[in-house]
Design a protein around this motif. Structure first.
Motif, short mmCIF file in Angstrom:
data_model
loop_
_atom_site.label_atom_id
_atom_site.label_comp_id
_atom_site.label_asym_id
_atom_site.label_seq_id
_atom_site.Cartn_x
_atom_site.Cartn_y
_atom_site.Cartn_z
N LEU A 95 0.83 -1.21 0.00
CA LEU A 95 0.00 0.00 0.00
C LEU A 95 0.87 1.26 0.00
CD1 LEU A 95 -2.67 -1.16 2.59
CD2 LEU A 95 -3.14 -0.57 0.19
N LEU A 96 1.93 1.25 0.80
CA LEU A 96 2.79 2.43 0.88
C LEU A 96 3.50 2.67 -0.45
CD1 LEU A 96 3.90 4.69 2.63
CD2 LEU A 96 5.69 3.12 3.44
N LYS A 97 3.92 1.60 -1.10
CA LYS A 97 4.57 1.76 -2.41
C LYS A 97 3.59 2.34 -3.42
CE LYS A 97 7.39 -0.70 -5.80
NZ LYS A 97 8.04 -1.99 -6.15
N GLU A 98 2.34 1.87 -3.41
CA GLU A 98 1.32 2.39 -4.33
C GLU A 98 1.03 3.86 -4.05
OE1 GLU A 98 -3.22 1.33 -5.85
OE2 GLU A 98 -2.22 0.05 -4.37
N LEU A 99 0.92 4.20 -2.77
CA LEU A 99 0.66 5.59 -2.40
C LEU A 99 1.82 6.50 -2.79
CD1 LEU A 99 -1.02 5.27 1.11
CD2 LEU A 99 -1.93 6.59 -0.81
N SER A 100 3.05 6.02 -2.56
CA SER A 100 4.22 6.85 -2.81
C SER A 100 4.36 7.24 -4.27
CB SER A 100 5.49 6.11 -2.35
OG SER A 100 5.47 5.90 -0.95
N ALA A 101 3.76 6.45 -5.16
CA ALA A 101 3.80 6.78 -6.58
C ALA A 101 2.82 7.89 -6.95
CB ALA A 101 3.49 5.53 -7.41
N GLN A 102 1.86 8.16 -6.05
CA GLN A 102 0.81 9.12 -6.36
C GLN A 102 0.86 10.39 -5.52
OE1 GLN A 102 -3.16 7.23 -7.00
NE2 GLN A 102 -2.14 5.35 -6.35
N ILE A 103 1.48 10.30 -4.34
CA ILE A 103 1.54 11.44 -3.43
C ILE A 103 2.97 11.61 -2.94
CG2 ILE A 103 -0.86 11.07 -2.70
CD1 ILE A 103 0.23 9.83 -0.12
N LEU A 104 3.23 12.67 -2.18
CA LEU A 104 4.55 12.88 -1.59
C LEU A 104 4.56 12.29 -0.18
CD1 LEU A 104 7.36 14.20 -1.92
CD2 LEU A 104 6.41 16.25 -0.86
#
Length: 280
Positions: free
Chosen positions: A54-63
């Motif tokens: 989840l963190l990897k997916e989020l990191s691609a979209q947000i800072l």
């Protein structure tokens, strides 16, 4: 897509867990845990595979900005990069240090140094603490200095004299120092060393419109109050104060789960918000 959301998250007991703090969970099975930290040939900190995904997916979209009370050296031990997560910024030392692409932000360091004049001297704080400190409950490091910014010691919480520590905390607050108990550590942090201030600095620097934050301790509270979206696990200092009716901040969303399960819930909640386009 231009990133417009900054997600500042505490690490230990929010996203990252030691064996002692994992909690009762099906995720505690060794096959579902991934190591993030090794010390003295021992794996000591973990995330679940689900939380890492989840963190990897989020990191691609947000800072994504780690915002931790860990010292610089303690943060640099963490192996986020092993899982394809490379934060552009990191806030360490409870806000005392900002890293940009692995290097210290000298402008921020100078701002923090300029705030020293607003609080009592560290030696005066420690002298006051020694009036109540005793080997029966202060186990180790009676006022160890971390990154030349704040102090901490290892304590036995069950033997801590609650009234005396409460009186000391009032004195400290009057002199612009905050206290926080996290696990077995008691922290003394000057008011100008603040996660909230560091996150506000990064928000302005990057021109981001929305801030989300997650954390479990009183040292995270001002950062959470500042955020547009505030998430906290159902354990730790903040949750204890919430259940006791001593935390009146209504903008903080607590998870249903506790322990390491809470990390996945926090990240899943934030991802849901992002995917629905409610904040980006």
């Amino acid at each position: 897509m231009r990133k417009v959301l900054l997600f500042a998250s505490d690490l230990d007991q929010t996203l990252l867990y030691s064996r002692r703090s994992l909690g009762c969970s099906s995720l505690t099975k060794a096959s579902l845990l991934q190591p993030l930290e090794e010390l003295d040939n021992q794996l000591i900190s973990f995330m679940s595979q689900g939380a890492l995904n989840l963190l990897k997916e989020l990191s691609a979209q947000i800072l994504f900005v780690p915002a931790t009370t860990r010292t610089k050296a303690q943060y640099q031990r963490l192996g986020f990069a092993d899982y394809g997560i490379v934060p552009r910024y990191a806030v360490t030392s409870n806000g005392g240090t900002v890293f940009f692409e692995g290097r210290e932000d000298k402008d921020w360091t100078q701002r923090v140094a300029a705030g020293k004049s607003h609080c009592a001297e560290g030696r005066d704080l420690l002298r006051k603490f020694q009036e109540i400190a005793h080997p029966s409950w202060v186990i180790k490091d009676s006022g160890k200095l971390a990154d030349d910014l704040f102090y901490y010691c290892v304590i036995d919480r069950d033997k801590m004299p609650v009234k005396e520590v409460g009186d000391f905390e009032l004195w400290a607050k009057e002199n612009h120092w905050d206290l926080s108990i996290q696990g077995r550590k008691l922290y003394f942090v000057p008011r100008h060393v603040s996660k909230k201030a560091a996150v506000q600095y990064l928000r302005e620097k990057e021109g981001l419109s929305i801030v989300a934050a997650a954390g479990d301790s009183l040292l995270d509270l001002e950062m959470l109050k500042y955020a547009d979206v505030a998430l906290a696990p159902a354990h730790g200092e903040l949750f204890t104060q919430y259940t006791q009716g001593r935390l009146q901040e209504k903008g903080i969303r607590f998870t249903q789960s506790s322990g390491i399960d809470a990390a996945e819930e926090i990240l899943q909640t934030l991802l849901g918000i992002v995917l629905k386009g409610l904040v980006v």
